[in-house]
Scaffold this motif. Structure first.
Motif, mmCIF file in Angstrom:
data_model
loop_
_atom_site.group_PDB
_atom_site.id
_atom_site.type_symbol
_atom_site.label_atom_id
_atom_site.label_comp_id
_atom_site.label_asym_id
_atom_site.label_seq_id
_atom_site.Cartn_x
_atom_site.Cartn_y
_atom_site.Cartn_z
ATOM 1 N N ARG A 1 -2.749 -2.233 -4.037
ATOM 2 C CA ARG A 1 -2.627 -1.239 -2.973
ATOM 3 C C ARG A 1 -3.759 -1.359 -1.953
ATOM 4 O O ARG A 1 -3.539 -1.235 -0.760
ATOM 5 N N GLU B 1 0.778 -1.239 0.000
ATOM 6 C CA GLU B 1 0.000 0.000 0.000
ATOM 7 C C GLU B 1 0.807 1.284 0.000
ATOM 8 O O GLU B 1 0.270 2.363 -0.260
ATOM 9 N N THR C 1 5.706 7.441 4.273
ATOM 10 C CA THR C 1 4.355 7.279 4.792
ATOM 11 C C THR C 1 3.885 8.505 5.556
ATOM 12 O O THR C 1 4.655 9.123 6.300
ATOM 13 N N ARG D 1 7.014 -0.458 -2.584
ATOM 14 C CA ARG D 1 6.110 -1.485 -3.093
ATOM 15 C C ARG D 1 6.830 -2.822 -3.161
ATOM 16 O O ARG D 1 8.055 -2.891 -3.268
ATOM 17 N N THR E 1 1.460 -2.315 -12.173
ATOM 18 C CA THR E 1 2.892 -2.072 -11.945
ATOM 19 C C THR E 1 3.647 -3.347 -11.589
ATOM 20 O O THR E 1 4.872 -3.323 -11.457
ATOM 21 N N GLU F 1 3.269 4.033 -1.260
ATOM 22 C CA GLU F 1 3.933 4.558 -2.452
ATOM 23 C C GLU F 1 5.414 4.743 -2.152
ATOM 24 O O GLU F 1 5.797 5.298 -1.128
ATOM 25 N N GLY F 2 6.270 4.246 -3.039
ATOM 26 C CA GLY F 2 7.709 4.344 -2.818
ATOM 27 C C GLY F 2 8.295 3.150 -2.105
ATOM 28 O O GLY F 2 9.519 3.024 -2.008
#
Length: 314
Positions: free
Chosen positions: A92, A68, A248, A73, A87, A70-71
């Protein structure tokens, strides 16, 4: 033993360096009951090697079907297309997972994550689930029978509360398929899968005007109102570092949780409130004896195959 038994669990062990540093420290100091490992996550190998090297036995499997942040994963261990987004990473959101995941692919991914902790040389104490993705929280399509059977085969307890809500509670219970709770508990009992009585947490991000001191006060106040039985409180402690801040939006709450779990006032309140720090191995040892034939009949009667788009288990 008193009536108030508390499992303090650290989720997301293996997620990243900041989580690993905090959780390793808490386990070393004996400040928590257990932690749960994420096999697909980038810090899993480091966390698993540390547990093996230090002979840590109070770690569980945090079944991870979502990615979940971003950055930060990650992909599943089996590579099944239905478990991944465009992706190539795990979905997510829980809703995307519930709507798109093939039931056979879910079962294979769960089995692969069990293999990962076994091949890492770990004897896990319990099983739980990242983001509650297996509970059917968003669409009602759930995978609870699948995971209970997997736990039963291995003699492991599972994080799924017998009770759903706590009136006037200071921390919110996970809203897990209320209408099916009695069925889930009955199946778990028949399979010999231990369950906690309550599952409690709190908002992942600071609420408006909240500070560490007010957060600490609310948690300690809640300890004195803890219900009888076996209660699990799960947290996501992490050390404060630049990467965590960038990755986050709720990094600050994770840092507060780490600080709280090391706070002498918190541990004094545990003792003063008559709370016994408990763990999943003890819970499983006190489980009801399994009745496998009855469980199989109940499973056939109450649940249709999860290959359907949405489980019809009302």
């Amino acid at each position: 033993m008193g009536d108030k038994r508390l499992i303090l669990n650290c989720d997301d062990f293996g997620q990243c360096e900041a989580a690993n540093r905090a959780i390793m420290h808490l386990l070393e100091e004996g400040k928590v009951s257990s932690a749960s490992l994420m096999p697909p996550a980038p810090g899993f190998r480091e966390a698993a090697e540390w547990c093996r090297k230090h002979g840590v036995s109070n770690v569980g499997l945090h079944l991870t079907l979502n990615s979940e942040i971003e950055g930060l994963r990650w992909s599943g261990l089996t590579g099944h297309p239905s478990l991944h987004d465009e992706t190539g990473h795990l979905h997510r959101t829980v809703e995307d997972f519930e709507r798109k995941a093939d039931a056979g692919a879910v079962r294979e991914e769960i089995e692969a994550q069990f293999r990962a902790v076994r091949e890492a040389g770990l004897d896990i104490s319990h099983v739980d689930n990242h983001m509650g993705s297996l509970y059917g929280l968003e669409t009602g399509r759930h995978f609870v029978p699948t995971v209970l059977w997997q736990c039963a085969k291995r003699g492991l307890p599972f994080r799924l509360p017998r009770n759903i809500s706590l009136e006037g509670g200071w921390i919110k219970a996970v809203e897990a398929a209320k209408r099916n709770q009695a069925k889930v508990a009955a199946l778990a009992d028949m399979l010999g899968v231990g369950l906690p009585d309550w599952l409690l947490s709190h908002p992942y991000q600071p609420v408006e005007g909240e500070t560490y001191d007010s957060f600490k006060e609310s948690v300690i106040r809640g300890l004195y109102a803890l219900p009888d039985g076996v209660v699990e409180i799960f947290m996501h402690p992490a050390a404060d570092d630049g990467l965590m801040r960038r990755l986050t939006t709720h990094w600050e709450k994770r840092v507060w949780e780490y600080r709280l779990l090391m706070d002498g006032d918190f541990h004094y309140a545990l003792r003063d409130a008559g709370i016994v720090l408990y763990d999943y191995r003890r819970l499983q040892a006190e489980r009801r004896r399994p009745r496998l034939r009855a469980a199989a009949r109940l499973l056939r009667l109450l649940w249709r195959p999860t290959e359907t788009k949405k489980s019809k288990i009302d």
